[in-house]
Design a protein around this motif. Structure first.
Motif, PDB file in Angstrom:
ATOM      1  N   GLU A 126       6.301 -13.978   7.253  1.00 48.67           N
ATOM      2  CA  GLU A 126       7.028 -12.382   6.259  1.00 48.67           C
ATOM      3  C   GLU A 126       5.828 -12.716   5.302  1.00 48.67           C
ATOM      4  N   PRO A 127       6.097 -10.621   5.267  1.00 42.99           N
ATOM      5  CA  PRO A 127       5.725 -10.071   3.917  1.00 42.99           C
ATOM      6  C   PRO A 127       5.240 -10.538   2.217  1.00 42.99           C
ATOM      7  N   GLY A 128       5.987 -11.567   2.351  1.00 41.70           N
ATOM      8  CA  GLY A 128       5.885 -12.126   0.851  1.00 41.70           C
ATOM      9  C   GLY A 128       4.629 -13.439   1.250  1.00 41.70           C
ATOM     10  N   GLN A 129       4.712 -14.042   1.703  1.00 35.39           N
ATOM     11  CA  GLN A 129       3.825 -15.037   2.403  1.00 35.39           C
ATOM     12  C   GLN A 129       2.212 -14.440   2.771  1.00 35.39           C
ATOM     13  N   ILE A 130       1.272 -13.262   2.218  1.00 31.74           N
ATOM     14  CA  ILE A 130       0.755 -12.591   2.616  1.00 31.74           C
ATOM     15  C   ILE A 130       0.156 -12.879   1.009  1.00 31.74           C
ATOM     16  N   ALA A 131      -0.544 -13.330   0.789  1.00 35.05           N
ATOM     17  CA  ALA A 131      -1.561 -13.241  -0.781  1.00 35.05           C
ATOM     18  C   ALA A 131      -2.040 -11.991  -0.935  1.00 35.05           C
ATOM     19  N   LYS A 132      -2.223 -11.018  -1.633  1.00 34.75           N
ATOM     20  CA  LYS A 132      -2.589  -9.798  -1.804  1.00 34.75           C
ATOM     21  C   LYS A 132      -3.384  -9.855  -2.170  1.00 34.75           C
ATOM     22  N   THR A 133      -4.853  -9.749  -2.888  1.00 33.93           N
ATOM     23  CA  THR A 133      -5.716  -9.844  -3.964  1.00 33.93           C
ATOM     24  C   THR A 133      -6.011  -8.366  -4.153  1.00 33.93           C
ATOM     25  N   ILE A 134      -5.631  -8.469  -5.798  1.00 31.83           N
ATOM     26  CA  ILE A 134      -6.044  -6.330  -6.366  1.00 31.83           C
ATOM     27  C   ILE A 134      -7.198  -7.378  -7.383  1.00 31.83           C
ATOM     28  N   CYS A 135      -7.630  -6.282  -7.016  1.00 34.27           N
ATOM     29  CA  CYS A 135      -9.014  -5.890  -8.824  1.00 34.27           C
ATOM     30  C   CYS A 135      -8.583  -5.032  -9.435  1.00 34.27           C
ATOM     31  N   LEU A 136      -8.809  -5.431 -10.417  1.00 35.07           N
ATOM     32  CA  LEU A 136      -8.221  -5.116 -11.913  1.00 35.07           C
ATOM     33  C   LEU A 136      -9.594  -4.635 -12.779  1.00 35.07           C
ATOM     34  N   ARG A 137      -9.582  -3.916 -13.951  1.00 34.71           N
ATOM     35  CA  ARG A 137     -10.233  -3.966 -14.781  1.00 34.71           C
ATOM     36  C   ARG A 137      -9.240  -3.281 -16.291  1.00 34.71           C
ATOM     37  N   PRO A 141      -4.245 -15.983   2.711  1.00 31.29           N
ATOM     38  CA  PRO A 141      -5.312 -14.804   2.176  1.00 31.29           C
ATOM     39  C   PRO A 141      -6.176 -13.788   2.934  1.00 31.29           C
ATOM     40  N   ALA A 142      -6.667 -12.688   2.901  1.00 40.14           N
ATOM     41  CA  ALA A 142      -7.732 -12.657   3.606  1.00 40.14           C
ATOM     42  C   ALA A 142      -8.416 -13.445   3.295  1.00 40.14           C
ATOM     43  N   ALA A 143     -10.053 -12.958   4.502  1.00 39.35           N
ATOM     44  CA  ALA A 143     -11.042 -13.641   4.218  1.00 39.35           C
ATOM     45  C   ALA A 143     -12.558 -12.976   4.255  1.00 39.35           C
ATOM     46  N   GLY A 144     -12.439 -11.628   3.564  1.00 36.85           N
ATOM     47  CA  GLY A 144     -13.725 -11.043   3.345  1.00 36.85           C
ATOM     48  C   GLY A 144     -13.753 -10.377   4.866  1.00 36.85           C
ATOM     49  N   SER A 145     -12.726 -10.005   5.322  1.00 36.84           N
ATOM     50  CA  SER A 145     -12.840  -9.171   6.258  1.00 36.84           C
ATOM     51  C   SER A 145     -11.684  -7.952   6.550  1.00 36.84           C
ATOM     52  N   THR A 146     -11.154  -7.127   7.171  1.00 35.04           N
ATOM     53  CA  THR A 146     -10.281  -6.589   7.657  1.00 35.04           C
ATOM     54  C   THR A 146      -9.542  -7.598   8.977  1.00 35.04           C
ATOM     55  N   ALA A 199       1.606  -5.148   6.006  1.00 35.16           N
ATOM     56  CA  ALA A 199       2.595  -5.364   6.968  1.00 35.16           C
ATOM     57  C   ALA A 199       1.773  -6.224   8.521  1.00 35.16           C
ATOM     58  N   LEU A 200       0.708  -5.556   8.483  1.00 35.27           N
ATOM     59  CA  LEU A 200       0.146  -5.571   8.896  1.00 35.27           C
ATOM     60  C   LEU A 200      -0.627  -7.411   9.789  1.00 35.27           C
ATOM     61  N   ALA A 201      -1.172  -8.228   8.077  1.00 35.83           N
ATOM     62  CA  ALA A 201      -1.467  -9.474   7.942  1.00 35.83           C
ATOM     63  C   ALA A 201       0.070  -9.899   8.275  1.00 35.83           C
ATOM     64  N   ALA A 202       0.892  -9.822   8.015  1.00 35.46           N
ATOM     65  CA  ALA A 202       2.541 -10.658   8.154  1.00 35.46           C
ATOM     66  C   ALA A 202       2.521 -11.167   9.635  1.00 35.46           C
ATOM     67  N   GLU A 203       2.153  -9.459  10.541  1.00 34.11           N
ATOM     68  CA  GLU A 203       2.354  -9.199  11.545  1.00 34.11           C
ATOM     69  C   GLU A 203       1.462 -10.629  12.197  1.00 34.11           C
ATOM     70  N   ALA A 204       0.536  -9.905  12.014  1.00 30.05           N
ATOM     71  CA  ALA A 204      -0.612 -10.943  12.843  1.00 30.05           C
ATOM     72  C   ALA A 204      -1.664 -13.110  12.848  1.00 30.05           C
ATOM     73  N   HIS A 205      -0.478 -12.581  11.520  1.00 25.54           N
ATOM     74  CA  HIS A 205      -0.101 -14.216  11.223  1.00 25.54           C
ATOM     75  C   HIS A 205       1.449 -14.882  10.793  1.00 25.54           C
ATOM     76  N   ARG A 206       2.028 -14.087  11.171  1.00 24.04           N
ATOM     77  CA  ARG A 206       3.720 -14.837  12.189  1.00 24.04           C
ATOM     78  C   ARG A 206       3.741 -15.156  11.256  1.00 24.04           C
ATOM     79  N   GLU A 221      -9.598 -15.598  12.248  1.00 24.52           N
ATOM     80  CA  GLU A 221     -10.348 -14.025  12.852  1.00 24.52           C
ATOM     81  C   GLU A 221      -8.691 -13.802  13.738  1.00 24.52           C
ATOM     82  N   THR A 222      -9.025 -12.268  13.511  1.00 23.37           N
ATOM     83  CA  THR A 222      -8.080 -11.939  14.852  1.00 23.37           C
ATOM     84  C   THR A 222      -8.838 -10.547  14.698  1.00 23.37           C
ATOM     85  N   ALA A 223      -7.825  -9.954  17.013  1.00 24.92           N
ATOM     86  CA  ALA A 223      -8.780  -9.038  16.652  1.00 24.92           C
ATOM     87  C   ALA A 223      -7.778  -7.736  16.363  1.00 24.92           C
TER      88      ALA A 223
END
Length: 152
Positions: A39-50, A123-128, A30-37, A21-23
């Motif tokens: 690179e942006p590519g290492q952030i696992a973004k989850t896209i919800c599609l239909r 990846p995110a864990a259910g909150s921002t 971009a924010l996640a990469a900065e918060a977790h130190r 959890e981060t403040a």
């Protein structure tokens, strides 16, 4: 409830994985990469599609972009990104905290091959304001994801 459902998921399925959890917000790549130190590519973004009537989650590298032709070839139709309320209803997670963990009902999960260039992803864990550091293959294993090539 979203964050708590993710906490319960890891408690039951992978208690060795710690939720971070981060403040500061990690609601964008971009924010996640900065918060977790990382690179942006290492952030696992989850896209919800239909596609048609089927809702799915695609987890991809933070710098990858969906390729419409590859997506259509893989899933037999054009993917439509869900709006924030639809995402919340399908996953219980708010946009910016969407992840393939702790879902209220089973949704097919697909991991794009763009993730495979990293041994570990975030990846995110259910909150921002929450995420996990997880081995890429473990992410796919825990979510019963199928590997696809749908990004540029």
């Amino acid at each position: 409830m979203s964050f708590e459902s993710v906490r319960a998921f890891f408690s039951a399925n992978a208690p060795e994985i710690e939720i971070i959890e981060t403040a500061e917000s990690s609601s964008t790549v971009a924010l996640a990469a900065e918060a977790h130190r990382v690179e942006p590519g290492q952030i696992a973004k989850t896209i919800c599609l239909r596609v048609g009537d089927e809702t799915m989650l695609v987890v991809a590298s933070g710098t990858a972009r969906l390729d419409n032709r590859k997506f259509k070839d893989a899933f037999g139709g054009k993917g439509r990104m869900l709006g924030p309320q639809e995402v919340l209803e399908a996953t219980s997670h708010p946009v910016g905290g969407v992840c393939p963990f702790g879902l209220p009902a089973p949704i097919p999960v697909y991991c794009d091959v763009s993730l495979r260039r990293f041994d570990e992803v975030v990846p995110a864990a259910g909150s921002t304001h929450s995420a996990v550091r997880i081995a890429t293959e473990r992410l796919a294993e825990l979510t019963s994801a199928k590997w696809v090539d749908v990004c540029q």
